[in-house]
Design an enzyme around this catalytic site. Structure first.
Site, PDB file in Angstrom:
ATOM      1  N   ASP A  10     -38.293  91.067 111.146  1.00  0.00           N
ATOM      2  CA  ASP A  10     -37.685  92.404 111.095  1.00  0.00           C
ATOM      3  C   ASP A  10     -36.172  92.249 111.157  1.00  0.00           C
ATOM      4  O   ASP A  10     -35.666  91.210 111.606  1.00  0.00           O
ATOM      5  CB  ASP A  10     -38.168  93.278 112.269  1.00  0.00           C
ATOM      6  N   SER A  11     -35.473  93.293 110.740  1.00  0.00           N
ATOM      7  CA  SER A  11     -34.013  93.278 110.848  1.00  0.00           C
ATOM      8  C   SER A  11     -33.592  93.163 112.315  1.00  0.00           C
ATOM      9  O   SER A  11     -32.486  92.713 112.607  1.00  0.00           O
ATOM     10  CB  SER A  11     -33.436  94.556 110.242  1.00  0.00           C
ATOM     11  N   TYR A  42     -30.329  97.187 108.887  1.00  0.00           N
ATOM     12  CA  TYR A  42     -30.311  96.986 107.438  1.00  0.00           C
ATOM     13  C   TYR A  42     -30.281  98.327 106.685  1.00  0.00           C
ATOM     14  O   TYR A  42     -29.961  98.369 105.501  1.00  0.00           O
ATOM     15  CB  TYR A  42     -31.590  96.255 106.991  1.00  0.00           C
ATOM     16  N   GLY A  43     -30.675  99.406 107.402  1.00  0.00           N
ATOM     17  CA  GLY A  43     -30.977 100.704 106.775  1.00  0.00           C
ATOM     18  C   GLY A  43     -30.033 101.218 105.711  1.00  0.00           C
ATOM     19  O   GLY A  43     -30.475 101.805 104.741  1.00  0.00           O
ATOM     20  N   CYS A  73     -40.674  95.272 108.388  1.00  0.00           N
ATOM     21  CA  CYS A  73     -39.473  96.106 108.308  1.00  0.00           C
ATOM     22  C   CYS A  73     -39.579  96.892 107.008  1.00  0.00           C
ATOM     23  O   CYS A  73     -39.753  96.292 105.931  1.00  0.00           O
ATOM     24  CB  CYS A  73     -38.239  95.198 108.277  1.00  0.00           C
ATOM     25  N   ASN A  74     -39.495  98.195 107.101  1.00  0.00           N
ATOM     26  CA  ASN A  74     -39.630  99.013 105.887  1.00  0.00           C
ATOM     27  C   ASN A  74     -38.487  98.787 104.916  1.00  0.00           C
ATOM     28  O   ASN A  74     -38.686  98.711 103.709  1.00  0.00           O
ATOM     29  CB  ASN A  74     -39.677 100.495 106.278  1.00  0.00           C
ATOM     30  N   GLU A 158     -31.849 102.883 119.360  1.00  0.00           N
ATOM     31  CA  GLU A 158     -31.263 101.619 119.837  1.00  0.00           C
ATOM     32  C   GLU A 158     -30.305 101.852 121.007  1.00  0.00           C
ATOM     33  O   GLU A 158     -30.095 100.965 121.822  1.00  0.00           O
ATOM     34  CB  GLU A 158     -30.579 100.879 118.683  1.00  0.00           C
ATOM     35  N   CYS A 192     -40.628 103.891 109.260  1.00  0.00           N
ATOM     36  CA  CYS A 192     -39.565 103.068 109.844  1.00  0.00           C
ATOM     37  C   CYS A 192     -40.101 102.557 111.165  1.00  0.00           C
ATOM     38  O   CYS A 192     -40.743 103.307 111.924  1.00  0.00           O
ATOM     39  CB  CYS A 192     -38.309 103.898 110.073  1.00  0.00           C
ATOM     40  N   THR A 193     -39.836 101.286 111.421  1.00  0.00           N
ATOM     41  CA  THR A 193     -40.392 100.630 112.612  1.00  0.00           C
ATOM     42  C   THR A 193     -40.011 101.317 113.917  1.00  0.00           C
ATOM     43  O   THR A 193     -40.735 101.240 114.897  1.00  0.00           O
ATOM     44  CB  THR A 193     -39.840  99.198 112.677  1.00  0.00           C
ATOM     45  N   HIS A 194     -38.840 101.990 113.935  1.00  0.00           N
ATOM     46  CA  HIS A 194     -38.350 102.582 115.186  1.00  0.00           C
ATOM     47  C   HIS A 194     -38.987 103.925 115.521  1.00  0.00           C
ATOM     48  O   HIS A 194     -39.037 104.311 116.681  1.00  0.00           O
ATOM     49  CB  HIS A 194     -36.837 102.818 115.098  1.00  0.00           C
TER      50      HIS A 194
HETATM   51  N1  DGL Z   1     -36.604  97.965 110.695  1.00  0.00           N
HETATM   52  C1  DGL Z   1     -35.954  98.971 109.885  1.00  0.00           C
HETATM   53  C2  DGL Z   1     -37.013  99.730 109.068  1.00  0.00           C
HETATM   54  O1  DGL Z   1     -38.189  99.735 109.358  1.00  0.00           O
HETATM   55  C3  DGL Z   1     -35.146  99.931 110.721  1.00  0.00           C
HETATM   56  C4  DGL Z   1     -33.902  99.335 111.330  1.00  0.00           C
HETATM   57  C5  DGL Z   1     -32.849  98.952 110.316  1.00  0.00           C
HETATM   58  O2  DGL Z   1     -32.309  99.836 109.613  1.00  0.00           O
HETATM   59  O3  DGL Z   1     -32.556  97.758 110.232  1.00  0.00           O
HETATM   60  O4  DGL Z   1     -36.665 100.351 108.094  1.00  0.00           O
END
Ligand code: DGL
Length: 281
Positions: A10-11, A42-43, A73-74, A158, A192-194
């Site tokens: 994941d990012s 990464y978003g 990670c999406n 976060e 999104c994972t969060h």
């Molecule tokens: N893990 C990213 C996702 O699922 C969210 C966090 C990021 O933007 O890096 O899209």
């Protein structure tokens, strides 16, 4: 031949919400989790940058011996997976596999919707890529996908503001935008994972009639099924129920955040990724 762990990427910390479900479902395997925290989030990044960062992480997993890497990670799944699968893998490691979180979700989501109107919430990168729209329409062509990017949600989470009163404003803002797109939406995917951490607040601002789906269980079921169909990969995997956590940034910071994404304390080590010049593969 010695057996090896599954790689989970994941990012940053968010992929731990997906990994938590994977480990619950498949506790027998060994795992290596890597969060590229030094370069997260990464978003909002470009296709090219996300591809380069993700590829560098995938190459690191291959060096650790992992024959299978899950992009939990999406944003990385939306913006890097296809290029990695089609262009990089054949040159880098043709017998290795990299899988993402979008296809498993797209394969099942239509089954939850009676109205055939589905909402998808994600980072700007995920939404702009149109990946969910394209993939869901492959499996459920008569379904209409309504998407909204929620760029303020990852920073809220976060910074541990996801339970605060102040978070209500931004949770409601994006949900109102979604509801304005169609009153017929009956199923919402948190892409999104969060976002599972905001579930209680999301429920507060949505009608009870809308089903809300997080991806953890969906991805875990899909991996289980993948491993039963791909014996050539499964037979390479070690099974001692152990996990190692790595981050590209401060391990103490990772450990502190990880506990609320993962639901239990973790110990992490820092690594440095080798840079892959653009166009090397
Ligand atoms: N893990 C990213 C996702 O699922 C969210 C966090 C990021 O933007 O890096 O899209």
């Amino acid at each position: 031949m010695s057996k090896v762990p599954i790689g989970i990427f994941d990012s940053g910390y968010g992929g731990l919400t997906v990994f938590r479900s994977i480990r619950q479902r498949l506790p027998q395997y060994d795992y290596i989790y890597l969060g590229d925290n030094a370069r997260a989030p990464y978003g909002n990044r470009s296709f090219e940058t996300i591809h380069q960062y993700t590829l560098e992480s995938v190459a690191w997993f291959f060096k650790q011996g992992c024959p299978l890497v899950i992009l939990a990670c999406n944003t990385a799944s939306a913006k890097a997976l296809r290029t990695i699968q089609q262009i990089d893998l054949p040159k880098l490691a043709p017998d290795h596999r990299v899988l993402g979180v979008i296809r498993p979700s797209a394969e099942v989501i239509g089954n939850y919707s009676a109205s055939k109107h589905i909402g998808v919430l994600g980072t700007k990168g995920t939404i702009v890529s149109q990946s969910y729209l394209i993939e869901i329409n492959k499996f459920f062509p008569d379904t209409i996908v309504h998407q909204v990017a929620c760029p303020m949600w990852v920073p809220l989470i976060e910074n541990k503001e996801y339970q605060s009163e102040g978070a209500d404003f931004f949770v409601k803002k994006y949900l109102d935008e979604l509801l304005l797109l169609s009153p017929k939406i009956d199923t919402l995917l948190l892409a999104c994972t969060h976002y599972p951490l905001l579930l209680e607040k999301i429920k507060k601002f949505l009608p009870n009639s809308i089903k809300i789906l997080s991806q953890g269980e969906i991805v875990a079921n899909s991996l289980d099924s993948y491993l039963s169909r791909h014996v050539e990969i499964e037979k390479k995997l070690s099974q001692q129920g152990q996990t190692q956590f790595f981050t590209t940034d401060d391990p103490l910071d990772f450990e502190e955040h990880a506990s609320f994404f993962f639901g239990q304390p973790v110990k992490a080590k820092q690594i440095e990724l080798e840079s892959i010049g653009k166009g090397r593969f």
